[in-house]
Design a protein around this motif. Structure first.
Motif, PDB file in Angstrom:
ATOM      1  N   MET A   1      70.431  45.382  20.418  1.00  0.00           N
ATOM      2  CA  MET A   1      69.304  44.484  20.095  1.00  0.00           C
ATOM      3  C   MET A   1      68.020  45.039  20.718  1.00  0.00           C
ATOM      4  N   LYS A   2      66.936  44.946  19.937  1.00  0.00           N
ATOM      5  CA  LYS A   2      65.618  45.392  20.431  1.00  0.00           C
ATOM      6  C   LYS A   2      64.777  44.155  20.756  1.00  0.00           C
ATOM      7  N   ILE A   3      64.249  44.151  21.992  1.00  0.00           N
ATOM      8  CA  ILE A   3      63.527  42.967  22.457  1.00  0.00           C
ATOM      9  C   ILE A   3      62.097  43.348  22.815  1.00  0.00           C
ATOM     10  N   LEU A   4      61.143  42.597  22.287  1.00  0.00           N
ATOM     11  CA  LEU A   4      59.741  42.816  22.637  1.00  0.00           C
ATOM     12  C   LEU A   4      59.337  41.791  23.695  1.00  0.00           C
ATOM     13  N   ILE A   5      58.887  42.288  24.849  1.00  0.00           N
ATOM     14  CA  ILE A   5      58.451  41.376  25.921  1.00  0.00           C
ATOM     15  C   ILE A   5      56.967  41.642  26.206  1.00  0.00           C
ATOM     16  N   LEU A   6      56.136  40.680  25.877  1.00  0.00           N
ATOM     17  CA  LEU A   6      54.707  40.787  26.175  1.00  0.00           C
ATOM     18  C   LEU A   6      54.489  40.081  27.510  1.00  0.00           C
ATOM     19  N   GLY A   7      53.875  40.774  28.464  1.00  0.00           N
ATOM     20  CA  GLY A   7      53.797  40.247  29.832  1.00  0.00           C
ATOM     21  C   GLY A   7      55.034  40.660  30.610  1.00  0.00           C
ATOM     22  N   VAL A   8      55.479  41.898  30.354  1.00  0.00           N
ATOM     23  CA  VAL A   8      56.752  42.369  30.941  1.00  0.00           C
ATOM     24  C   VAL A   8      56.651  42.582  32.454  1.00  0.00           C
ATOM     25  N   ASN A   9      55.419  42.734  32.957  1.00  0.00           N
ATOM     26  CA  ASN A   9      55.231  42.972  34.397  1.00  0.00           C
ATOM     27  C   ASN A   9      55.019  41.662  35.174  1.00  0.00           C
ATOM     28  N   GLY A  10      55.174  40.552  34.504  1.00  0.00           N
ATOM     29  CA  GLY A  10      54.974  39.266  35.183  1.00  0.00           C
ATOM     30  C   GLY A  10      56.210  38.859  35.966  1.00  0.00           C
ATOM     31  N   PHE A  11      56.143  37.667  36.543  1.00  0.00           N
ATOM     32  CA  PHE A  11      57.243  37.147  37.361  1.00  0.00           C
ATOM     33  C   PHE A  11      58.530  37.052  36.520  1.00  0.00           C
ATOM     34  N   ILE A  12      58.471  36.346  35.405  1.00  0.00           N
ATOM     35  CA  ILE A  12      59.673  36.188  34.577  1.00  0.00           C
ATOM     36  C   ILE A  12      59.993  37.500  33.865  1.00  0.00           C
ATOM     37  N   GLY A  13      58.976  38.162  33.313  1.00  0.00           N
ATOM     38  CA  GLY A  13      59.198  39.391  32.540  1.00  0.00           C
ATOM     39  C   GLY A  13      59.886  40.471  33.350  1.00  0.00           C
ATOM     40  N   SER A  14      59.465  40.644  34.603  1.00  0.00           N
ATOM     41  CA  SER A  14      60.039  41.737  35.396  1.00  0.00           C
ATOM     42  C   SER A  14      61.488  41.420  35.786  1.00  0.00           C
ATOM     43  N   HIS A  15      61.764  40.165  36.143  1.00  0.00           N
ATOM     44  CA  HIS A  15      63.152  39.813  36.489  1.00  0.00           C
ATOM     45  C   HIS A  15      64.062  39.883  35.262  1.00  0.00           C
ATOM     46  N   LEU A  16      63.552  39.415  34.144  1.00  0.00           N
ATOM     47  CA  LEU A  16      64.355  39.437  32.913  1.00  0.00           C
ATOM     48  C   LEU A  16      64.666  40.883  32.509  1.00  0.00           C
ATOM     49  N   SER A  17      63.673  41.743  32.603  1.00  0.00           N
ATOM     50  CA  SER A  17      63.881  43.144  32.198  1.00  0.00           C
ATOM     51  C   SER A  17      64.923  43.814  33.083  1.00  0.00           C
ATOM     52  N   GLU A  18      64.824  43.559  34.394  1.00  0.00           N
ATOM     53  CA  GLU A  18      65.806  44.133  35.328  1.00  0.00           C
ATOM     54  C   GLU A  18      67.223  43.732  34.917  1.00  0.00           C
ATOM     55  N   ARG A  19      67.399  42.444  34.645  1.00  0.00           N
ATOM     56  CA  ARG A  19      68.734  41.933  34.305  1.00  0.00           C
ATOM     57  C   ARG A  19      69.219  42.526  32.976  1.00  0.00           C
ATOM     58  N   ILE A  20      68.337  42.571  31.994  1.00  0.00           N
ATOM     59  CA  ILE A  20      68.729  43.106  30.680  1.00  0.00           C
ATOM     60  C   ILE A  20      69.191  44.550  30.824  1.00  0.00           C
ATOM     61  N   LEU A  21      68.422  45.341  31.556  1.00  0.00           N
ATOM     62  CA  LEU A  21      68.759  46.767  31.648  1.00  0.00           C
ATOM     63  C   LEU A  21      70.002  46.983  32.505  1.00  0.00           C
ATOM     64  N   ASN A  22      70.213  46.143  33.500  1.00  0.00           N
ATOM     65  CA  ASN A  22      71.388  46.309  34.373  1.00  0.00           C
ATOM     66  C   ASN A  22      72.666  45.775  33.749  1.00  0.00           C
ATOM     67  N   GLU A  23      72.555  44.750  32.910  1.00  0.00           N
ATOM     68  CA  GLU A  23      73.780  44.057  32.493  1.00  0.00           C
ATOM     69  C   GLU A  23      74.044  44.043  30.995  1.00  0.00           C
ATOM     70  N   THR A  24      73.128  44.548  30.187  1.00  0.00           N
ATOM     71  CA  THR A  24      73.382  44.554  28.735  1.00  0.00           C
ATOM     72  C   THR A  24      73.056  45.938  28.190  1.00  0.00           C
ATOM     73  N   GLY A  25      73.309  46.121  26.914  1.00  0.00           N
ATOM     74  CA  GLY A  25      72.941  47.397  26.279  1.00  0.00           C
ATOM     75  C   GLY A  25      71.652  47.251  25.487  1.00  0.00           C
ATOM     76  N   TRP A  26      70.957  46.136  25.625  1.00  0.00           N
ATOM     77  CA  TRP A  26      69.741  45.878  24.849  1.00  0.00           C
ATOM     78  C   TRP A  26      68.612  46.821  25.260  1.00  0.00           C
ATOM     79  N   GLU A  27      67.687  46.962  24.283  1.00  0.00           N
ATOM     80  CA  GLU A  27      66.544  47.858  24.498  1.00  0.00           C
ATOM     81  C   GLU A  27      65.274  47.007  24.622  1.00  0.00           C
ATOM     82  N   ILE A  28      64.364  47.410  25.521  1.00  0.00           N
ATOM     83  CA  ILE A  28      63.143  46.615  25.727  1.00  0.00           C
ATOM     84  C   ILE A  28      61.903  47.431  25.368  1.00  0.00           C
ATOM     85  N   TYR A  29      61.024  46.799  24.591  1.00  0.00           N
ATOM     86  CA  TYR A  29      59.672  47.313  24.391  1.00  0.00           C
ATOM     87  C   TYR A  29      58.752  46.335  25.108  1.00  0.00           C
TER      88      TYR A  29
END
Ligand code: UGA
Length: 352
Positions: A1-29
């Motif tokens: 799955m490809k996920i677009l996160i606008l505001g990826v460096n924010g409080f929620i965005g940064s924690h969410l990205s860490e979890r996605i990359l550590n625990e799923t195979g999803w891709e983040i833009y």
């Protein structure tokens, strides 16, 4: 799955990205103005970052809405002092810029997960706020604090209507005072414009008085970021489409406490911290009228407790982290950043 996160460096965005990359195979833009909170993940091959402003880099955004499966527009001003000092800035960013993104999700038939807010309920007097039955209660127009709540509420209604009319696949989440590492910066706390947990930690670190607005009898249900991210991951995964077309309160009613209790707990944790540079008595706790601390256009919310039965039942989610643990983790993370700096300048001393 490809996920677009606008505001990826924010409080929620940064924690969410860490979890996605550590625990799923999803891709983040991801797009944001900076990348200072992304150091642990920027090396990942599944993380594609561009530095940019959502009000300027419109073509990049439209192209990536087309390219991705799920869109999380997380960019927003979310600090109460800014609602009263720059209400039009809040409207323009939180409402206008996000409306354009929502419309593109409709146009390209993409799933959107939109961060609504606990503030939408405003001064509702229900003991627990319920997504389906609680009324939304805002103050008079000169109380500019409500522009954030009102902007988010209108977008909630627009998204809901697009869901009915154009079958927009959406989920609205309502975070209730999520806290944790990287919440706000200690720098913004210098001007008194951080959310309360960061503000009080900054007051302790700088040995300044902690201010209880109107005495601190108002309460909030503080939710640790990891619990919030657990819910978000389930919503993105959307097993059997259970999260589609739904609004979820994501909060921790067991962590409800008054702002006075919060100040006392943070002071205790700070005073007893094992770090050897923190010594002596800590900041005093004082009281100020809201009119003086924030100005006339502020109005407070006395009680804010989420009803989370819907998220429990539909998502199979429940928050786990108790308040004391959440506060300790949050203090520790701020101190880890600050202690090396403070050491260079000499020991930090707490004054009574
Ligand atoms: C927050 C923000 O609007 C958003 O971040 C978000 O949408 C929402 O709530 C949420 O996180 O769920 P609020 O909880 O009122 O609103 O914001 P804080 O600035 O964290 O204030 C909490 C309480 O502490 C308020 O009653 C405020 O008056 C009080 N406060 C704040 C103090 O007593 N002293 C301070 O120095 C700062």
């Amino acid at each position: 799955m490809k996920i677009l996160i606008l505001g990826v460096n924010g409080f929620i965005g940064s924690h969410l990205s860490e979890r996605i990359l550590n625990e799923t195979g999803w891709e983040i833009y991801g797009m944001d103005l900076g990348r200072n909170k992304l150091s642990t993940i920027s090396h990942s091959k599944r993380f594609h970052f561009i530095e940019g402003d959502i009000s300027i880099n419109k073509e990049w955004i439209e192209y990536h809405i087309k390219k991705c499966d799920v869109v999380l527009p997380l960019v927003a001003i979310a600090t109460p002092r800014t609602y009263i000092e720059d209400p039009l800035g809040v409207f323009e960013l939180d409402f206008e810029e996000n409306l354009r993104i929502i419309r593109q999700c409709v146009k390209y038939r993409k799933r959107v997960i939109f961060p609504s807010t606990s503030e939408v309920y405003g001064m509702c007097t229900d003991e627990e706020f319920d997504e389906s039955t609680s009324n939304i209660v805002l103050g008079p127009i000169y109380k500019q604090r409500w522009i954030y709540s009102c902007s988010k509420q209108l977008l909630d209604r627009v998204i809901w209507a697009y869901g009915q009319k154009d079958a927009l696949d959406f989920t609205l989440i309502r975070p209730f005072n999520w806290i944790g590492p990287r919440l706000d910066s200690i720098e913004t706390a210098k001007e008194g414009s951080s959310r309360v947990v960061t503000q009080f930690i900054a007051n302790l670190v700088h040995a300044e008085p902690i201010v209880l607005v109107d005495g601190g009898s108002q309460s909030r249900s503080f939710t640790y970021i990891d619990d919030g991210i657990d819910a978000l991951i389930k919503i993105i995964a959307n097993d059997k489409g259970v999260a589609s077309g739904q609004i979820f309160n994501i909060g921790n009613p067991a962590n409800n406490c008054t702002i006075k209790e919060l100040a006392e707990k943070l002071s205790d944790i700070y005073r007893d911290h094992p770090s050897n540079i923190i010594s002596g008595p800590c900041s005093e706790i004082i009281v100020k009228d809201a009119d003086i601390y924030y100005g006339q256009s502020y109005q407070d919310i006395h009680s804010r407790v989420p009803n989370i039965q819907k998220a429990q039942k539909i998502l199979g989610w429940a928050p786990k982290i108790p308040l004391d643990d959440a506060l300790k983790q949050t203090i520790n993370s701020f101190l880890e950043d600050i202690i090396p700096l403070t050491r260079e300048k000499g020991p930090a001393v707490c004054h009574a």
